[in-house]
Design an enzyme around this catalytic site. Structure first.
Site, mmCIF file in Angstrom:
data_model
loop_
_atom_site.group_PDB
_atom_site.id
_atom_site.type_symbol
_atom_site.label_atom_id
_atom_site.label_comp_id
_atom_site.label_asym_id
_atom_site.label_seq_id
_atom_site.Cartn_x
_atom_site.Cartn_y
_atom_site.Cartn_z
ATOM 1 N N SER A 141 -4.419 3.387 3.674
ATOM 2 C CA SER A 141 -5.651 2.667 3.470
ATOM 3 C C SER A 141 -5.454 1.481 2.610
ATOM 4 O O SER A 141 -4.351 1.383 1.912
ATOM 5 C CB SER A 141 -6.437 3.541 2.370
ATOM 6 O OG SER A 141 -7.629 2.567 1.975
ATOM 7 N N TYR A 154 -6.746 9.670 -4.371
ATOM 8 C CA TYR A 154 -6.698 9.220 -3.102
ATOM 9 C C TYR A 154 -5.679 8.109 -2.713
ATOM 10 O O TYR A 154 -4.841 8.271 -1.819
ATOM 11 C CB TYR A 154 -7.982 8.873 -2.514
ATOM 12 C CG TYR A 154 -8.302 7.944 -1.317
ATOM 13 C CD1 TYR A 154 -7.936 8.932 0.055
ATOM 14 C CD2 TYR A 154 -8.483 6.709 -1.038
ATOM 15 C CE1 TYR A 154 -8.080 8.417 1.245
ATOM 16 C CE2 TYR A 154 -8.693 6.047 0.404
ATOM 17 C CZ TYR A 154 -8.464 7.174 1.285
ATOM 18 O OH TYR A 154 -8.686 6.364 2.452
#
Ligand code: NDP
Length: 255
Positions: A141, A154
């Site tokens: 990400s 995350y």
């Protein structure tokens, strides 16, 4: 579809596994690989109407070792081996602050965003090593360099994934296997939209109000990410390994 000079599709004869291939970015990757001539197994926990036609669907939960083992066996049976692996399944729920992220969600985030790749790679790379070829892409990400409290579980897991991916690339390079990372920015997918809505509701503000505009003027489309993945898997990237390709419309790159 781009063709090499001899007219064959660029991934003709290649066998591919795409995790999280039932919707969003994963489904776009599956479509691109099929279009490029690969045979593709797409996996997710449940089948969906959005699994691209032409892919073989295998139901699996990649968060557990047993799930990874069952998937590796199913891929072997369906394809007789694998040349390409795209680790795309990922995500996590936002929380108000780091201390409110429950322990089990830290574990889930690490299982899904890091250990699923580690386990599947360990199961699938020995045969690639024997054939002395293969290509692996891990989906991270673009938020990793700028972690924010609601998503620390995350982004920490994705940061570890990137570090692991670089190490794996060096380990496997002498065996002719390339390993790279694609780091998407804000991309319009069912999971991405649902997470951002949750985040906005939790923060009591509107999604669009809080997030700065993307320099290239729009959110990503799943195809934008899939294009980068296809490039890294293709022979055009045959001198790229251990790299990370950020595909984010410039969002995380403003100085
Ligand atoms: P979606 O939530 O839209 O799709 C996720 C896919 O993964 C689905 O096919 C889902 O199917 C599958 N999946 C989820 N959990 C598991 C599991 N435990 N085992 C097997 N399959 C699973 O996600 P996106 O397309 O938005 O994201 C894809 C990747 O891109 C993720 O790694 C995400 O972190 C990353 N990313 C996305 C961004 C975005 O803005 N969309 C931004 C940055 C990174 P099912 O639920 O049936 O299992």
């Amino acid at each position: 579809m781009t063709m090499p000079e001899n007219g064959a599709k660029e991934l003709a004869g290649k066998r591919a596994l795409v995790t999280g291939g039932s919707r969003g970015i994963g489904a776009a990757i599956v479509r691109q690989l099929l279009d490029a001539g690969a045979e593709v197994v797409a996996t997710a926990r449940s089948a969906a109407s959005t699994v691209p036609e032409g892919a073989t669907f295998v139901a699996a939960d990649v968060r557990t070792l047993a799930g990874a083992q069952a998937l590796a066996a199913a891929v072997q049976e369906a394809l007789g081996g694998v040349d390409i692996v795209v680790h795309n399944a990922g995500g996590a729920r936002p929380h108000k602050g780091s201390s409110e992220i429950p322990d089990e969600e830290w574990q889930e985030a690490l299982e899904l965003n890091l250990l699923a790749s580690v386990r599947l790679d360990a199961l699938l790379t020995p045969l690639m090593r024997e054939r002395r070829s293969g290509a692996i892409v891990h989906i991270s990400s673009a938020a990793v360099p700028t972690p924010v409290a609601p998503f620390l579980h995350y982004t920490a897991a994705k940061a570890a994934l990137e570090n692991y991916s670089r190490g794996l690339a060096l380990e496997l390079a002498p065996s002719g296997i390339r390993v790279n990372v694609v780091t998407p920015g804000r991309t319009a997918t069912p999971g991405g939209e649902a997470t951002r809505e949750q985040w906005a509701r939790m923060a009591g503000t509107s999604d669009q109000g809080d997030i700065p505009a993307v320099p290239l003027g729009r959110d990503g489309r799943p195809e934008d990410i899939a294009n980068a993945v296809l490039f890294l898997l293709s022979d055009k990237a045959n001198w790229l390994t251990g790299s990370s390709l950020v595909v984010d419309g410039g969002e995380f790159h403003r100085g």
